[in-house]
Structure formats: structure tokens, C-alpha cells
Write a protein that holds these residues in place. Sequence first.
Motif, mmCIF file in Angstrom:
data_model
loop_
_atom_site.group_PDB
_atom_site.id
_atom_site.type_symbol
_atom_site.label_atom_id
_atom_site.label_comp_id
_atom_site.label_asym_id
_atom_site.label_seq_id
_atom_site.Cartn_x
_atom_site.Cartn_y
_atom_site.Cartn_z
ATOM 1 N N ALA A 283 0.858 -1.192 0.000
ATOM 2 C CA ALA A 283 0.000 0.000 0.000
ATOM 3 C C ALA A 283 0.888 1.234 0.000
ATOM 4 O O ALA A 283 1.903 1.281 0.704
ATOM 5 C CB ALA A 283 -0.913 0.009 1.219
ATOM 6 N N LEU A 284 0.520 2.222 -0.808
ATOM 7 C CA LEU A 284 1.295 3.461 -0.914
ATOM 8 C C LEU A 284 0.334 4.647 -0.769
ATOM 9 O O LEU A 284 -0.701 4.690 -1.432
ATOM 10 C CB LEU A 284 1.998 3.519 -2.275
ATOM 11 N N THR A 285 0.685 5.579 0.116
ATOM 12 C CA THR A 285 -0.137 6.786 0.291
ATOM 13 C C THR A 285 0.780 8.000 0.373
ATOM 14 O O THR A 285 1.977 7.866 0.630
ATOM 15 C CB THR A 285 -0.940 6.766 1.610
ATOM 16 N N THR A 286 0.195 9.170 0.174
ATOM 17 C CA THR A 286 0.957 10.405 0.376
ATOM 18 C C THR A 286 0.025 11.504 0.850
ATOM 19 O O THR A 286 -1.163 11.504 0.526
ATOM 20 C CB THR A 286 1.684 10.836 -0.909
ATOM 21 N N ASP A 287 0.560 12.422 1.616
ATOM 22 C CA ASP A 287 -0.185 13.591 2.069
ATOM 23 C C ASP A 287 0.774 14.740 2.328
ATOM 24 O O ASP A 287 1.822 14.543 2.938
ATOM 25 C CB ASP A 287 -0.926 13.296 3.393
ATOM 26 N N ASP B 47 -3.754 6.856 6.981
ATOM 27 C CA ASP B 47 -4.180 6.587 5.598
ATOM 28 C C ASP B 47 -3.855 5.153 5.206
ATOM 29 O O ASP B 47 -4.599 4.523 4.448
ATOM 30 C CB ASP B 47 -3.479 7.540 4.622
ATOM 31 N N LEU B 48 -2.728 4.660 5.677
ATOM 32 C CA LEU B 48 -2.390 3.255 5.408
ATOM 33 C C LEU B 48 -3.307 2.331 6.199
ATOM 34 O O LEU B 48 -3.875 1.377 5.660
ATOM 35 C CB LEU B 48 -0.928 2.972 5.781
ATOM 36 N N SER C 146 5.045 10.302 2.748
ATOM 37 C CA SER C 146 4.469 9.190 1.998
ATOM 38 C C SER C 146 4.687 7.948 2.839
ATOM 39 O O SER C 146 5.642 7.879 3.618
ATOM 40 C CB SER C 146 5.136 9.041 0.633
ATOM 41 N N VAL D 214 4.547 3.559 3.106
ATOM 42 C CA VAL D 214 4.476 2.233 2.497
ATOM 43 C C VAL D 214 4.073 1.246 3.586
ATOM 44 O O VAL D 214 4.636 1.256 4.682
ATOM 45 C CB VAL D 214 5.834 1.822 1.893
ATOM 46 N N GLN E 142 -5.541 5.073 -0.880
ATOM 47 C CA GLN E 142 -4.220 4.444 -0.885
ATOM 48 C C GLN E 142 -4.158 3.561 -2.126
ATOM 49 O O GLN E 142 -5.176 3.034 -2.573
ATOM 50 C CB GLN E 142 -3.985 3.598 0.360
ATOM 51 N N ALA E 143 -3.003 3.462 -2.715
ATOM 52 C CA ALA E 143 -2.837 2.560 -3.851
ATOM 53 C C ALA E 143 -2.476 1.181 -3.314
ATOM 54 O O ALA E 143 -1.720 1.068 -2.349
ATOM 55 C CB ALA E 143 -1.732 3.069 -4.755
ATOM 56 N N ARG E 144 -3.048 0.146 -3.914
ATOM 57 C CA ARG E 144 -2.749 -1.231 -3.522
ATOM 58 C C ARG E 144 -2.091 -1.923 -4.692
ATOM 59 O O ARG E 144 -2.660 -2.010 -5.771
ATOM 60 C CB ARG E 144 -4.034 -1.941 -3.135
ATOM 61 N N THR F 102 -1.161 7.348 -6.568
ATOM 62 C CA THR F 102 -1.902 7.977 -5.471
ATOM 63 C C THR F 102 -1.429 9.410 -5.330
ATOM 64 O O THR F 102 -0.366 9.773 -5.839
ATOM 65 C CB THR F 102 -1.745 7.181 -4.153
ATOM 66 N N ASP G 45 -2.323 13.667 -3.416
ATOM 67 C CA ASP G 45 -2.960 14.519 -2.417
ATOM 68 C C ASP G 45 -2.936 15.945 -2.938
ATOM 69 O O ASP G 45 -2.045 16.317 -3.716
ATOM 70 C CB ASP G 45 -2.190 14.445 -1.087
ATOM 71 N N SER H 78 6.963 10.834 -4.409
ATOM 72 C CA SER H 78 7.712 9.755 -3.780
ATOM 73 C C SER H 78 7.682 8.593 -4.747
ATOM 74 O O SER H 78 6.752 8.454 -5.541
ATOM 75 C CB SER H 78 7.089 9.360 -2.446
#
Lengths: 347, 347
Positions: free
Chosen positions: A62-66, A91-92, A156, A158, B46-48, B137, B139, B156
Motif C-alpha cells: 500500500a502506498l499513500t501520500t499527504d 491513511d495506510l 508518503s 508504504v 491508498q494505492a494497492r 496515489t 494529495d 515519492s
Amino acid sequence: MTAPIPQSRLRGDRVTMAHGGGGKAMADLISEIFTDVFQPPGSEDQARLTAAALAEPGAQLALTTDSFVVSPPVFPGGDIGKIAVCGTVNDLAVGGAKPLWLSAAFIIEEGCEFALLRRIVASMQAEAEAAGVRIVTGDTKVVERGAADKVFVTTSGVGVIPPGRDMQASRIRPGDVALVNGVLGDHGATILAARGDMALSTDIRSDCQSLNGLIEAVLDAAPGTRAARDATRGGLASALNEMAAAAGVAIEIDETALPLRAEVRGVCEVLGLDPLYLANEGTLVLFVPEEEADAALSAMRAHPAGAGAALIGKAKDGPAGRVTMTTLFGGQRLVDRLVGEQLPRIC
Amino acid sequence: MTAPIPQSRLRGDRVTMAHGGGGKAMADLISEIFTDVFQPPGSEDQARLTAAALAEPGAQLALTTDSFVVSPPVFPGGDIGKIAVCGTVNDLAVGGAKPLWLSAAFIIEEGCEFALLRRIVASMQAEAEAAGVRIVTGDTKVVERGAADKVFVTTSGVGVIPPGRDMQASRIRPGDVALVNGVLGDHGATILAARGDMALSTDIRSDCQSLNGLIEAVLDAAPGTRAARDATRGGLASALNEMAAAAGVAIEIDETALPLRAEVRGVCEVLGLDPLYLANEGTLVLFVPEEEADAALSAMRAHPAGAGAALIGKAKDGPAGRVTMTTLFGGQRLVDRLVGEQLPRIC
């Protein structure tokens, strides 16, 4: 928290443009303020990581960013650093991922005080340790005075979603119940009060906290849990609207069941704000099958981040995406998506 | 590049604070400007992701981040969007990782034109496709006028380092040779000229490009390649200083061998700048064992991103971290780390 720094190579007490220029001053800034605390692995400009969990058949990354631009950057209950870690961890976690690694990128205004940066970095490291994640790589940029506001932080994250776990709003079914882990709106009310231009004096503190531990506890107790959302920008109302739309269900909540501090209610009344739309940074809403509601609630209440957990409503057949609330007076009110802005730079 | 947008829900032609508020306006901004182009997978925040390469025994995950604040945001040869993709792709690639996925976070100043955002997003998508990565993903945050400068982009990147691959500067040994893939300083000179306050008129364009394809080609031809660095902020001089220090070797380069456009040399002479310190965004330096130098050079020259490749120097025994240059006149000059700043907001 931080030991005294012997013989700092940083001159003065503020960031200058030279600290962004790619030379000696930048190297000093990065080592003294950032990497001495975060201690990222290796010396290359990338983190190299292995996790057995990632190699499990069926596991997903899983990858997120803010980006975080909250103003002011320091407020009761936290600061932009703490929020930058909690926000990305959450978010993760709300998607069912176990957070592992974070990156942190800083855009710093010329003139920003080293002391503010040190505070932010210490908060980030402390919160990362509390949440069980590592800040493994980063970046700094310096912009001239007036081209940013003190400091912006982008994290970000992981994480790994274990095989078979599938939390998403589209899985919510009519009959599922909605739970929250605690009181609503503390973060939004805190930031409002901290800006000082409202002459509000309150003891409210931001709810800013990492929720990954709480979510794992809920999943252990209620493995059928459908989905979770942290109720950040736009508050509980926005989270519920998103979830109702994604699931194609209606959602009905009960105003009498909403956990809300008297102070927050008061701030909202004075300013004409609706606490349903106030931002939170450590409060989530999750949907579980009705038969697992008690187990989920007990698990939440047994966790430090869920002491104020409550069942606030349920999903039902009805117009897809429609959120309604039974009010304190027994009426029905539409809880629509927010139009316009409520509070700028809340996170 | 972009098809005409039917019936935009975005009113006016600029971002307002409401576009950051977490409500309807923000949802419209995100869908019309960002996700309609990037088309991230899934609907959660979130990207999976799964990649067989990640599950290979011995594979490592690489994680990098960079904020981009380049001013102006559009310049000959690219824009802040292109550079935000190239920069992060390159940070992964120079460490031996195959870039897979990017996140993109935008801090947008109130009043920023939608047209600028659309251009940036189109550039990002085009460059991501060219580099073979996906923007999965993101923001958005909006800050009030004067709290940022138009738009900042933080990307990232996640990549996979294949089993057994180990590129790092500490592996450089005396006798290894230093190669660059093309001319130096084009990006720095372009940004200087684009700022307009120098009354420079040139045809120079930024070298902004993704280098992952070139690096894979070099590794195929010269598997003993020790390490690579993209010569961004602080230029070639800073990259060489970092590498020499990490490896505990001295590095000597030859000024006559440095590929440099006459225009860039001219800009530097007029402004009293040293091209060794000018930023690049698509130029790297890599070290290979001497016996693989020809193979590496041939592979670079056969690649579109390496047509101007050259052997510029070598590592040698000597004071650890010392970088020197044999000048055009046959003298020796110390190539020290940059002190202070050369060009603010170059990337």
C-alpha cells in the motif's frame, strides 16, 4: 527529548537560502536537524528495504501520500510533524495496511527557526516510534521568504496489506453498523482556537494520534470489518458521504449517539460551525457487520485510542450515497457533502 | 495533449480556498484535474499494488522522495511536473532500483490557474508513461495567496532492486573511471535564463529526462558498475564530492573531457558561475571498473539519453573525499563542496 547539541555547525538560529543550495550548509542542515534524529538506513539517496511480510503470496503493498500545511504549525496536542506521521500512518491503516516505512519531505521558508524544525522532527520521530514505523528517507527544499509559510511537510507511507484482507468502502452492506473510536471535532476546534483570531479560550487538544494499533485490534476481534475512514478534512460528514457513495448505500446516523465534547459543541455554536464537518486527526469511522458490532466496540474500548468508542448509525437500503441524521429533536436531516470550505489549512 | 473537457464542474479559471476544503469543490478539482489523467487504481485513499519482482527472494524495495519548488514552474524543456517525475525516477534508478510507482502531492496557492495545473499534470503523465512508471496515489492542499508560490509538487517513488544488485558510492575503488551521459549544466542555465532578470537570451533547454532506461542499458553492458548519481542541486561537483567521501577515495577529473555547450559556458562566464556546480535534471555520473569503461560508454552512446556520453575522470588513492580537476591549462584545481547557494529553487 533531544540531547544538547555539541558544537553545532549551523550558524545563527534560522534557515537561510544557502541551506537549500546543495552545498555544505545544506549538508549541515540535513545532518544536524534531520538525519541525526531519523537515522535513515544507508547513505544513498534512497532507502533500501526488505520485509518478509511483503514477500508473502497474496500480500499487497500500500502506498499513500499527504502534504501537511496546517497553520499554526504548533498547536495544543501536536504539531505539523506529529500530524504528518499520524496522517500517513492512518491513511495506510484505514485501508487495512500495516504501516512500515515513511518518507518525509520538507519545504522550508527562508527564516524558519531551527528550533521549530527541531521540534517538528522530534515529534515525527516520537510518533513514528509510537506507531511502530520508520522514517527512512527524506528531502529538504528552501524557498525564499514569502514563498511558503514557515514549513510544509509531505509524508508518503508504504505498508503491507496481509493476504486475504480487503477493507474498502464498496464492501459496506445494508445492515452494517457505523462505529467511531471517540469524540469528534477536537482537532478542528483546537486549530480554530490556536489561530487566536477568534478570542476563543478552550482546553481542547487535537486528537492527533496514530490508529494502526486500534485498527489491528478491531480486525482481530471483528474480522468481518468492511471498511474504515479517518474523518480528517471535511470531518465525519465527508467520510460518511464518500463511503455511502462508494458502497451504493444510504447511511443513517443518530445525533444523540455522536460523542462530542461540550467545549467543541460550544465553539461550534459560537461560530456557526457544524461539528459533523470539523476535521479530526485521530478519529475514524468504521463499518462492521451487525453481528460483530459488540466485539468491535469492546476491542476499541479496550484500546487507548478507542476509549470513547460509540455506535453512531448504520448503512441501509436507500438512495446510494445519501447520508441522513436523526436529530436530537427526533427529526431527519440530510448530511450533505460540504460545499465550499469550512476551515483552510486544517491539516 | 488533453481532449476538450465537456461541461467542467470547475467554475472560473483559478483555484480558490474552497478547492482545499474537503467538500464538493475539492472533489471536482481532484477528479477533473488529477485523477481523470492519472487514473489511479481503486477508490480508496491508498494505492494497492503487487509486483512479482518484489516477491523475488533477495529483492529489495527502494523508497525515495523529493519536493519540487522550481521557479518558474514552466521553462524550456520541461516544467515542474516533468521534473517531479524525472527527479524521483532518477533517484530510484541511480541506486539500481527499477522504478514502479509514484505518489504525487500538490501544494497549491490560492489563485493558481487551472491551466497551469492541467499542463503540469499532463507533463507528469507523459513522463511517467515514457519512464514506464505509474502515478498511483496523490494529495492536494490549497493554501492562501502568499503562503506558497503557485504550486509545489512532492513525488515519492517505489522501486525494486533486483536480487544481487548493489550500487552504492562506497563500492567505488581507486582505478574506477567516471562517466557522464551528456552535457553539463543545461538545466541550471535554462532556469537562470527563464527567470528573465538576467536579460539572457539562449536556446538552451533543460536536460530534464528520466534515466532509468539508460541505467539498465549500462548495467546490462557493464554489470560491474559501482554507483551512479544524478548531478542535480549542486551539480557534478557536489555529486563527485559525495561519492568520493562515501568511498573514501580521491577523484580526479579532466576539464578538457567535460561535455559542455558553448552557450552554457557563455552564460557561466557572463554571470561568474561555475558549470561544475550548475544543476542538471537528466545528467548522471557513474563509476565503472576500468575494464568495463568501453562497454559502458558504448551502451550509453547507443541510448537516446546518453548520446553525449564521455569519460571524465577516475577514482584514485589519495585523501578521502578530495576532488580535483586538471584544468584546460594543465594546472590542478580543487573542486570543493559548494559553500552557500548558487541558484535557489532550481528544482
